[in-house]
Design a protein around this motif. Structure first.
Motif, PDB file in Angstrom:
ATOM      1  N   MET A 268       0.854  -1.193   0.000  1.00  0.00           N
ATOM      2  CA  MET A 268       0.000   0.000   0.000  1.00  0.00           C
ATOM      3  C   MET A 268       0.882   1.231   0.000  1.00  0.00           C
ATOM      4  O   MET A 268       1.918   1.272   0.657  1.00  0.00           O
ATOM      5  CB  MET A 268      -0.876   0.000   1.247  1.00  0.00           C
ATOM      6  CG  MET A 268      -2.191   0.698   1.039  1.00  0.00           C
ATOM      7  SD  MET A 268      -3.426  -0.026   2.144  1.00  0.00           S
ATOM      8  CE  MET A 268      -4.762   1.138   1.935  1.00  0.00           C
ATOM      9  N   ILE A 269       0.460   2.218  -0.777  1.00  0.00           N
ATOM     10  CA  ILE A 269       1.329   3.352  -0.971  1.00  0.00           C
ATOM     11  C   ILE A 269       0.446   4.588  -1.125  1.00  0.00           C
ATOM     12  O   ILE A 269      -0.617   4.535  -1.736  1.00  0.00           O
ATOM     13  CB  ILE A 269       2.212   3.086  -2.230  1.00  0.00           C
ATOM     14  CG1 ILE A 269       3.472   3.914  -2.230  1.00  0.00           C
ATOM     15  CG2 ILE A 269       1.428   3.280  -3.502  1.00  0.00           C
ATOM     16  CD1 ILE A 269       4.490   3.396  -3.252  1.00  0.00           C
ATOM     17  N   GLU A 270       0.888   5.667  -0.571  1.00  0.00           N
ATOM     18  CA  GLU A 270       0.136   6.915  -0.711  1.00  0.00           C
ATOM     19  C   GLU A 270       0.342   7.465  -2.108  1.00  0.00           C
ATOM     20  O   GLU A 270       1.475   7.525  -2.602  1.00  0.00           O
ATOM     21  CB  GLU A 270       0.628   7.957   0.308  1.00  0.00           C
ATOM     22  CG  GLU A 270       0.134   7.728   1.712  1.00  0.00           C
ATOM     23  CD  GLU A 270      -1.393   7.830   1.813  1.00  0.00           C
ATOM     24  OE1 GLU A 270      -1.978   8.718   1.178  1.00  0.00           O
ATOM     25  OE2 GLU A 270      -1.973   6.991   2.520  1.00  0.00           O
ATOM     26  N   ASN A 271      -0.749   7.861  -2.765  1.00  0.00           N
ATOM     27  CA  ASN A 271      -0.607   8.490  -4.069  1.00  0.00           C
ATOM     28  C   ASN A 271      -1.789   9.425  -4.271  1.00  0.00           C
ATOM     29  O   ASN A 271      -2.902   8.992  -4.558  1.00  0.00           O
ATOM     30  CB  ASN A 271      -0.548   7.430  -5.183  1.00  0.00           C
ATOM     31  CG  ASN A 271      -0.203   8.059  -6.530  1.00  0.00           C
ATOM     32  OD1 ASN A 271      -0.611   9.182  -6.808  1.00  0.00           O
ATOM     33  ND2 ASN A 271       0.544   7.343  -7.341  1.00  0.00           N
ATOM     34  N   SER A 272      -1.521  10.722  -4.124  1.00  0.00           N
ATOM     35  CA  SER A 272      -2.597  11.708  -4.125  1.00  0.00           C
ATOM     36  C   SER A 272      -3.228  11.891  -5.499  1.00  0.00           C
ATOM     37  O   SER A 272      -4.266  12.532  -5.632  1.00  0.00           O
ATOM     38  CB  SER A 272      -2.076  13.050  -3.616  1.00  0.00           C
ATOM     39  OG  SER A 272      -1.042  13.512  -4.470  1.00  0.00           O
ATOM     40  N   TYR A 273      -2.586  11.296  -6.525  1.00  0.00           N
ATOM     41  CA  TYR A 273      -3.178  11.401  -7.860  1.00  0.00           C
ATOM     42  C   TYR A 273      -4.511  10.666  -7.911  1.00  0.00           C
ATOM     43  O   TYR A 273      -5.437  11.097  -8.585  1.00  0.00           O
ATOM     44  CB  TYR A 273      -2.204  10.829  -8.898  1.00  0.00           C
ATOM     45  CG  TYR A 273      -2.761  10.777 -10.299  1.00  0.00           C
ATOM     46  CD1 TYR A 273      -2.972  11.944 -11.038  1.00  0.00           C
ATOM     47  CD2 TYR A 273      -3.086   9.551 -10.904  1.00  0.00           C
ATOM     48  CE1 TYR A 273      -3.492  11.901 -12.325  1.00  0.00           C
ATOM     49  CE2 TYR A 273      -3.602   9.504 -12.188  1.00  0.00           C
ATOM     50  CZ  TYR A 273      -3.799  10.672 -12.898  1.00  0.00           C
ATOM     51  OH  TYR A 273      -4.305  10.622 -14.169  1.00  0.00           O
ATOM     52  N   TYR A 274      -4.564   9.550  -7.222  1.00  0.00           N
ATOM     53  CA  TYR A 274      -5.780   8.740  -7.249  1.00  0.00           C
ATOM     54  C   TYR A 274      -6.718   9.207  -6.137  1.00  0.00           C
ATOM     55  O   TYR A 274      -6.768   8.593  -5.067  1.00  0.00           O
ATOM     56  CB  TYR A 274      -5.439   7.267  -7.084  1.00  0.00           C
ATOM     57  CG  TYR A 274      -4.498   6.747  -8.151  1.00  0.00           C
ATOM     58  CD1 TYR A 274      -4.909   6.635  -9.473  1.00  0.00           C
ATOM     59  CD2 TYR A 274      -3.189   6.388  -7.840  1.00  0.00           C
ATOM     60  CE1 TYR A 274      -4.051   6.161 -10.464  1.00  0.00           C
ATOM     61  CE2 TYR A 274      -2.326   5.916  -8.828  1.00  0.00           C
ATOM     62  CZ  TYR A 274      -2.771   5.802 -10.133  1.00  0.00           C
ATOM     63  OH  TYR A 274      -1.912   5.343 -11.102  1.00  0.00           O
ATOM     64  N   SER A 275      -7.405  10.289  -6.382  1.00  0.00           N
ATOM     65  CA  SER A 275      -8.206  10.895  -5.315  1.00  0.00           C
ATOM     66  C   SER A 275      -9.463  11.536  -5.890  1.00  0.00           C
ATOM     67  O   SER A 275      -9.559  11.783  -7.097  1.00  0.00           O
ATOM     68  CB  SER A 275      -7.376  11.986  -4.618  1.00  0.00           C
ATOM     69  OG  SER A 275      -7.074  13.014  -5.565  1.00  0.00           O
ATOM     70  N   GLN A 276     -10.393  11.795  -5.003  1.00  0.00           N
ATOM     71  CA  GLN A 276     -11.617  12.513  -5.393  1.00  0.00           C
ATOM     72  C   GLN A 276     -11.261  13.901  -5.921  1.00  0.00           C
ATOM     73  O   GLN A 276     -11.920  14.404  -6.835  1.00  0.00           O
ATOM     74  CB  GLN A 276     -12.565  12.625  -4.190  1.00  0.00           C
ATOM     75  CG  GLN A 276     -13.168  11.308  -3.731  1.00  0.00           C
ATOM     76  CD  GLN A 276     -14.369  10.862  -4.591  1.00  0.00           C
ATOM     77  OE1 GLN A 276     -14.791  11.559  -5.506  1.00  0.00           O
ATOM     78  NE2 GLN A 276     -14.892   9.672  -4.294  1.00  0.00           N
ATOM     79  N   ASP A 277     -10.224  14.496  -5.370  1.00  0.00           N
ATOM     80  CA  ASP A 277      -9.827  15.834  -5.829  1.00  0.00           C
ATOM     81  C   ASP A 277      -9.504  15.831  -7.313  1.00  0.00           C
ATOM     82  O   ASP A 277      -9.866  16.747  -8.050  1.00  0.00           O
ATOM     83  CB  ASP A 277      -8.578  16.317  -5.065  1.00  0.00           C
ATOM     84  CG  ASP A 277      -8.931  16.871  -3.697  1.00  0.00           C
ATOM     85  OD1 ASP A 277     -10.144  16.990  -3.412  1.00  0.00           O
ATOM     86  OD2 ASP A 277      -7.998  17.163  -2.919  1.00  0.00           O
ATOM     87  N   VAL A 278      -8.791  14.801  -7.743  1.00  0.00           N
ATOM     88  CA  VAL A 278      -8.339  14.776  -9.130  1.00  0.00           C
ATOM     89  C   VAL A 278      -9.372  14.139 -10.048  1.00  0.00           C
ATOM     90  O   VAL A 278      -9.602  14.608 -11.159  1.00  0.00           O
ATOM     91  CB  VAL A 278      -6.989  14.027  -9.239  1.00  0.00           C
ATOM     92  CG1 VAL A 278      -6.518  13.976 -10.696  1.00  0.00           C
ATOM     93  CG2 VAL A 278      -5.933  14.690  -8.355  1.00  0.00           C
ATOM     94  N   HIS A 279     -10.024  13.070  -9.576  1.00  0.00           N
ATOM     95  CA  HIS A 279     -10.872  12.290 -10.481  1.00  0.00           C
ATOM     96  C   HIS A 279     -12.344  12.265 -10.081  1.00  0.00           C
ATOM     97  O   HIS A 279     -13.151  11.640 -10.774  1.00  0.00           O
ATOM     98  CB  HIS A 279     -10.359  10.849 -10.553  1.00  0.00           C
ATOM     99  CG  HIS A 279      -8.983  10.737 -11.124  1.00  0.00           C
ATOM    100  ND1 HIS A 279      -8.727  10.857 -12.461  1.00  0.00           N
ATOM    101  CD2 HIS A 279      -7.774  10.559 -10.534  1.00  0.00           C
ATOM    102  CE1 HIS A 279      -7.422  10.735 -12.682  1.00  0.00           C
ATOM    103  NE2 HIS A 279      -6.822  10.555 -11.524  1.00  0.00           N
ATOM    104  N   GLY A 280     -12.671  12.900  -8.972  1.00  0.00           N
ATOM    105  CA  GLY A 280     -14.030  12.794  -8.470  1.00  0.00           C
ATOM    106  C   GLY A 280     -15.010  13.721  -9.162  1.00  0.00           C
ATOM    107  O   GLY A 280     -14.605  14.496 -10.021  1.00  0.00           O
ATOM    108  N   PRO A 281     -16.280  13.641  -8.766  1.00  0.00           N
ATOM    109  CA  PRO A 281     -16.767  12.686  -7.769  1.00  0.00           C
ATOM    110  C   PRO A 281     -16.971  11.281  -8.340  1.00  0.00           C
ATOM    111  O   PRO A 281     -17.386  11.134  -9.462  1.00  0.00           O
ATOM    112  CB  PRO A 281     -18.113  13.283  -7.347  1.00  0.00           C
ATOM    113  CG  PRO A 281     -18.567  14.075  -8.534  1.00  0.00           C
ATOM    114  CD  PRO A 281     -17.320  14.560  -9.225  1.00  0.00           C
ATOM    115  N   TYR A 282     -16.626  10.297  -7.505  1.00  0.00           N
ATOM    116  CA  TYR A 282     -16.944   8.909  -7.861  1.00  0.00           C
ATOM    117  C   TYR A 282     -17.368   8.184  -6.592  1.00  0.00           C
ATOM    118  O   TYR A 282     -17.085   8.636  -5.475  1.00  0.00           O
ATOM    119  CB  TYR A 282     -15.756   8.202  -8.536  1.00  0.00           C
ATOM    120  CG  TYR A 282     -14.468   8.204  -7.744  1.00  0.00           C
ATOM    121  CD1 TYR A 282     -14.223   7.264  -6.743  1.00  0.00           C
ATOM    122  CD2 TYR A 282     -13.477   9.148  -8.002  1.00  0.00           C
ATOM    123  CE1 TYR A 282     -13.042   7.269  -6.018  1.00  0.00           C
ATOM    124  CE2 TYR A 282     -12.291   9.166  -7.274  1.00  0.00           C
ATOM    125  CZ  TYR A 282     -12.075   8.228  -6.291  1.00  0.00           C
ATOM    126  OH  TYR A 282     -10.906   8.252  -5.577  1.00  0.00           O
TER     127      TYR A 282
END
Lengths: 350, 350
Positions: free
Chosen positions: A1-15
């Motif tokens: 498990m790794i932190e990666n802020s790219y995969y977030s509601q901020d970037v790709h949301g809302p989902y």
């Protein structure tokens, strides 16, 4: 498990996330509490016959499908249809190597097939939305692979299918291209068999991967006509660093590799002992096969060869010099052609 | 300096060596006692006006040119012409990184340009053979780059020019493809900045390089139509390992990189401050521009764009599904077309 802020509601949301439970995989192994990230647009009608499913492509998420393909007045019109965009396993939003807890995450993430995704998506649309039919399944590239898998696996459920810039059974040429992409990442010593501390450890491999995408993703005419400059980049170096590498470098290497393996091994003829004609013959959906005219790895000729095997299908190539990545939507004329074909497909009686 | 039995008279002979002395290079640096390996076929006539020069392509030597292109009754007929096939610097037969003594060899070998080769070849044909004119300069791929350089640099000497599957100024797309080839090799830790003990130390990098050649060197139709099987390989894996990798794995990585850099930076407009039209406008040779129809990195459209800038030139694309590597001669129909065009070109009054 790794932190990666790219995969977030901020970037790709809302989902939204939907937990479909454990997913036993075709290659063995199980994804525990498999979560699918999805976004919906429009409303399901009372007859529940206006649903459209859009699976995502390699490196893409529901966000780009929303931005480029969905909108009022478009073919994929949320005022008329209930549109579900579902992010594939390994996309980084749905269950993926980078967001799976030890010991099953990162380099230990099991191998996933297109068929696993489609079974998972079937659970989503039947359990969560109680759908009995899909008015259309449409997707580009790996989205096309999933579209074909849907149409072959659930022929009575899929009324229309629009595989764009993708094939039902991957060619050996495309499989080799995918392998070079995989090698570009895994050959970086920083990749460390999938157990790196951050994507930045795989910087060089990701850059090589981005360059190979630039070689094969567009077309020679794209660069001959300086389309990269028309898109706002001053030079090839600028385009590679700030567009291609900018795009991929924030992504998780294991997530990309999970998708790449799936892409490489896409094959609906697994349902019929390797008989592609028999597999594609199962399709009941009205199908428009839509390659990009200048695609260097899902070329029109490969898509056309499959089109011939699909009952009552139509071959609708999209004229563009943007190659495979015309999918990104930078050529409005290509998107216009796609919309026109999709509108006609959606209007067809089935 | 490194032992490599692949670069030998046994494999590529017979060839001669000619020492042109020190060669000062465009990028700075000097090759000391630069040797050009060449093979000749036929006899120079008394008027010394029947000489044909053939420079070699990336990874190729005089041997394949002899085997595929030269012969009695062929366009390049040793019964009529005096044919000189000259191996480029870095080819492994002429002066190259692997056969240069320390400290200038291996990873320290200086950067060479297409123009350096052509000046060296000019020395060979004027000093050794006392030639005042060349009835034809013909070459494929990097051989085409050298052909263009000859026609622009020595316009009065070159009577006819036949650049096959190559360009006068490399495109940014092809330059990027070349860079991915270079990266495939240099990213192998065994490459060790060019100071490895043997090619086997760079095995993985050379294999990646071979796979990328397989992706771009042929065409999607080539694999769709199972041409690799027609050539005697049971599968893609067999083709990659025993043909593509078999071919490249015995070569010297630094030699390949020397040629790759030259290829990547090929540009006749260096003579005219970047003005390609002006450079190509200098050509006095009767020129046939001959791309391969399915070439993925020297595509017809890029060659055609240059053809338009050459006075009185003719555009003669070769129809084939073998892509760039139709140059290897496995498609007899492509070779037949080439011979026909070359015969016509050689018959033209100049």
């Amino acid at each position: 498990m790794i932190e990666n802020s790219y995969y977030s509601q901020d970037v790709h949301g809302p989902y939204e996330l939907h937990d479909i439970g454990n997913l036993d995989l075709e290659e063995g192994g199980t994804i525990r509490a498999c979560n699918l990230a999805y976004a919906t647009f429009g409303k399901l009608n009372a007859a529940k016959d206006n649903a459209i499913l859009i699976p995502t492509w390699y490196s893409g998420t529901s966000k780009i499908m929303e931005q480029v393909y969905i909108g009022p007045g478009r073919a994929l019109d949320p005022d008329k249809y209930f549109i579900i965009v579902v992010n594939q396993i390994g996309s980084g939003l749905s269950t993926s190597p980078h967001n799976t807890s030890p010991p099953a995450g990162m380099g230990n993430f099991p191998r996933v097939r297109i068929g696993d995704d489609v079974r998972a998506q079937h659970k989503l649309v039947t359990e969560k939305f109680d759908l009995k039919s899909l008015a259309l399944v449409v997707g580009g590239s790996m989205g096309a692979q999933q579209t074909y898998e849907w149409a072959v696996r659930y022929p009575d459920m899929v009324k229309r299918a629009a595989p764009i810039a993708g094939t039902a059974r991957n060619t050996i040429h495309d499989s080799l291209f995918t392998e070079t992409l995989v090698n570009a990442i895994t050959s970086d010593p920083g990749f460390n068999k999938g157990f790196y501390a951050s994507s930045a450890d795989v910087r060089e491999g990701l850059l090589r991967h981005a360059k190979m995408w630039a070689v094969m993703g567009w077309s020679t005419e794209f660069f001959q006509q300086d389309r990269h400059k028309a898109l706002g980049f001053s030079s090839m170096d600028d385009f590679i660093m700030n567009f291609m590498n900018g795009y991929f470098s924030v992504m998780d290497p294991n997530d990309l590799l999970c998708m790449a393996w799936k892409w490489q091994h896409g094959d609906v003829s697994r349902h019929t002992g390797g008989d592609l004609r028999a597999a594609l013959g199962r399709i009941k959906a009205k199908t428009f096969v839509m390659p990009m005219s200048s695609d260097m790895f899902f070329p029109p000729s490969d898509c056309q060869a499959e089109w011939r095997l699909i009952p009552d299908a139509e071959f609708r190539p999209i004229q563009t010099i943007d190659g495979h990545l015309a999918l990104f939507g930078a050529d409005p004329n290509a998107i216009g052609q796609l919309d026109k074909h999709l509108r006609e497909l959606l209007a067809s009686e089935v």
